[in-house]
Design a protein around this motif. Structure first.
Motif, PDB file in Angstrom:
ATOM      1  N   LEU A   3       0.854  -1.187   0.000  1.00 34.92           N
ATOM      2  CA  LEU A   3       0.000   0.000   0.000  1.00 34.92           C
ATOM      3  C   LEU A   3       0.885   1.230   0.000  1.00 34.92           C
ATOM      4  N   HIS A   6      -0.275   6.460   3.201  1.00 31.05           N
ATOM      5  CA  HIS A   6      -1.481   7.284   3.386  1.00 31.05           C
ATOM      6  C   HIS A   6      -2.540   7.055   2.313  1.00 31.05           C
ATOM      7  N   PHE A   8      -5.107   5.038   2.388  1.00 27.98           N
ATOM      8  CA  PHE A   8      -6.447   4.998   2.984  1.00 27.98           C
ATOM      9  C   PHE A   8      -6.959   6.402   3.259  1.00 27.98           C
ATOM     10  N   ARG A   9      -6.043   7.242   3.746  1.00 32.47           N
ATOM     11  CA  ARG A   9      -6.403   8.615   4.068  1.00 32.47           C
ATOM     12  C   ARG A   9      -6.904   9.337   2.806  1.00 32.47           C
ATOM     13  N   GLY A 138      -9.357  12.393   6.240  1.00 30.61           N
ATOM     14  CA  GLY A 138      -9.534  11.211   7.080  1.00 30.61           C
ATOM     15  C   GLY A 138      -8.838  11.259   8.427  1.00 30.61           C
ATOM     16  N   GLU A 143      -6.586  12.499  16.208  1.00 32.15           N
ATOM     17  CA  GLU A 143      -5.428  12.910  15.405  1.00 32.15           C
ATOM     18  C   GLU A 143      -5.404  14.425  15.197  1.00 32.15           C
TER      19      GLU A 143
ATOM     20  N   GLU B  18      -5.968   6.059   8.528  1.00 32.26           N
ATOM     21  CA  GLU B  18      -4.526   5.865   8.679  1.00 32.26           C
ATOM     22  C   GLU B  18      -4.243   4.686   9.615  1.00 32.26           C
ATOM     23  N   GLN B  19      -4.961   4.642  10.727  1.00 34.11           N
ATOM     24  CA  GLN B  19      -4.770   3.538  11.672  1.00 34.11           C
ATOM     25  C   GLN B  19      -5.144   2.209  11.028  1.00 34.11           C
ATOM     26  N   ARG B  20      -6.230   2.222  10.250  1.00 33.12           N
ATOM     27  CA  ARG B  20      -6.654   0.972   9.624  1.00 33.12           C
ATOM     28  C   ARG B  20      -5.613   0.504   8.605  1.00 33.12           C
ATOM     29  N   GLN B  21      -5.064   1.452   7.880  1.00 32.98           N
ATOM     30  CA  GLN B  21      -4.060   1.073   6.882  1.00 32.98           C
ATOM     31  C   GLN B  21      -2.843   0.426   7.564  1.00 32.98           C
TER      32      GLN B  21
END
Lengths: 426, 120
Positions: A3, A6, A8-9, A138, A143, B18-21
């Motif tokens: 991946l 970042h 997912f973000r 995200g 955070e 971010e945590q999930r990734q």
């Protein structure tokens, strides 16, 4: 397949933007739930099977399915996006509408629509920034609280309120209307500028988090530039400013995480690629008659970026640029930076005079670099005791360990017979 | 070599993508390491959280399982290890522990020789 950092973000922002368009801005909560579900489902499979070749496409496909499921579960599609509701109610047109909303161009527009929606005039600037971070980048409440050195509860409240304002607006911002885009664009630029500055100058102690804020601001600014209506000279100037500043980000702290002033930075660590990009963006910003604060700040950053050393820096030009900036956007911090530049150009005495002449200096009372600037100039003219006193005052105002370590070292430098810098230069 | 199942118990929740990734990356790395060492017989599959439970001689059908999140089986994998101790050891790096989950390590019963001969 790994991946990318970042991912997912980034995808969270894209998915939420597309889903909010489908469900309507008043159903932001539903869109957020669907994003959670899509992430959860995709990640479950990837855990077992590994990351697929195109994780973004996989995530988007999962989000589409989850959106369809959500629409089937709730049979009141007409209460969704007013302009799409009719199509969403029918099983026949639903899938193709969702497909359309997740197309690459549609998502780009959706992202922009969301960015502009977040900068609602009824929201305070800090609420706009928090909302952008939460929805488009995200960031969780925790955070954001960490990044802004604020309490969780305060951020939670800020975001909940901001979402309520957003939900009341009923409709997402229309990015096709040129006049409306032009009217709100400055607010959007300002929010991105503040987001970047929070990362660059902010109080958060963790360098990694601050770098992320800068990176997110740059990513969203790039999205702004990708849209014909967002691609203005001011947007180019903003992007230039970010690139030129970000080029120095790595060099701003030593291995121990202590802040390094421009003078002490190892310029070989500056990111030449980013500097090149920044200079190119600055050229692109030169079209048109408007000279914004972003233009001037970018020009100042470019002066530093081009200089091989402090001595070779064109301080005369920098003083002039700070004067222009003062005319466009007067502030005691700009005046302080001008005074520092004068000190470099004309010597510490003139610099101290300029500091003494700052208008509204009381607003700098809590700013550690105000006494620190005085300290530097006293030290430069050999007044070690006075310098030490100023640095101690600055130390008492330090906002994080990185600033504390930096100022501690400046206090110590005054105590040694020679300044630390002079010694290390040999 | 004997076979074991890992039953992964517990569902995760993350406040931010971010945590999930980060967590997902850990799983991918953990699975890959198990596979590289030749311990994975069948990667298995994740399970949906919702389903039905059929119970009793009347075949009552209920929605469920409504186990607590921490007990819910989220997936299974078939692995190969020398013995139960090794299998337990292999489970120890599982990222599910980071989110309060558990790995249930269960030996798969070996078919006895006579049965295999009969079948042949």
């Amino acid at each position: 397949m790994e991946l990318s950092d970042h991912l997912f973000r980034r995808e969270a922002g894209r998915m939420i933007a597309a889903l909010t368009r489908i469900f309507g801005v008043h159903n932001l909560g539903l869109a957020e739930d669907v994003v959670q579900e899509a992430f959860c489902r995709a990640a479950e499979v990837w855990k077992f099977r590994g990351v697929p070749d195109n994780p973004s496409a996989w995530l988007m496909a999962t989000a589409k399915n989850c959106a369809l499921d959500a629409l089937r579960r709730q049979r009141t599609a007409r209460s969704y996006a007013p302009e799409l509701g009719r199509y969403l109610e029918s099983e026949w047109t639903r899938a193709s509408i969702i497909e359309e909303q997740f197309g690459a161009n549609a998502i780009r527009d959706d992202l922009l629509r969301m960015m502009f929606s977040c900068c609602h005039p009824r929201l305070a600037e800090e609420a706009q920034v928090a909302l952008i971070l939460h929805i488009l980048c995200g960031f969780s409440v925790g955070e954001i609280a960490g990044a802004f050195v604020s309490s969780r509860a305060a951020i939670e409240k800020r975001i909940t309120r901001a979402k309520a304002v957003l939900a009341q607006s009923k409709k997402l911002f229309d990015v096709a209307a040129a006049a409306e885009v032009a009217a709100r664009l400055p607010a959007v630029q300002r929010a991105l500028y503040l987001l970047f500055n929070e990362g660059y100058h902010g109080a958060c102690a963790e360098t990694a988090i601050r770098a992320e804020l800068c990176r997110e601001a740059m990513r969203l600014t790039a999205e702004l530039l990708a849209h014909p209506l967002g691609r203005t000279p001011a947007s180019y100037a903003l992007a230039a400013l970010m690139a030129l500043d970000a080029a120095r980000l790595q060099a701003r702290a030593d291995e121990a995480g202590a802040l390094l002033s421009l003078i002490d930075q190892d310029r070989t660590q500056w990111d030449q690629e980013l500097i090149g990009e920044g200079l190119k963006l600055l050229e692109l910003s030169a079209a048109g008659a408007d000279l914004t604060a972003y233009h001037v700040e970018a020009a100042i950053a470019a002066q530093h970026a081009r200089a091989a050393s402090v001595e070779e820096t064109d301080w005369a030009t920098i003083v002039e640029l700070y004067e222009t900036l003062s005319a466009i956007r007067p502030s005691p911090i700009v005046a302080l930076n001008r005074a520092i530049a004068i000190g470099q150009r004309d010597g510490p005495e003139r610099g101290l005079d300029a500091i003494a002449a700052i208008d509204g200096a009381d607003r700098l009372a809590a700013y550690p670099f105000y006494p620190a600037a005085r300290g530097e100039m006293e030290l430069a003219r050999g007044e070690k005791d006075a310098a030490a006193e100023h640095f101690r005052a600055a130390l008492a105002l330090a906002r994080n360990p990185s600033e504390r370590r930096f100022l501690q070292r400046r206090v110590e430098a005054c105590a040694s017979s020679l300044g630390e810098r002079e010694k290390s230069r040999g | 070599m004997s076979e074991f199942t890992f039953l992964f118990r517990g569902r995760d929740y993350f406040a931010s993508p971010e945590q999930r990734q980060k967590h997902t990356e850990k799983w991918v790395a953990w699975f890959k390491a198990l596979g590289d060492k030749g311990h994975i017989k069948d990667m298995g599959r994740p399970l949906e959280a919702a389903g039905k439970v059929v119970r009793g001689d009347k075949g009552n059908v209920q929605d469920g399982p409504y186990a607590e999140a921490k007990d819910l089986i989220g997936g299974y994998t078939l692995i190969e290890a020398a013995n139960l101790d090794e299998a337990v050891e292999l489970s120890k790096g599982c990222p599910i522990f980071d989110v309060g989950g558990a790995v249930e390590v269960r030996p798969v019963q070996a078919l006895n020789v006579q049965y295999q001969e009969l079948k042949a």
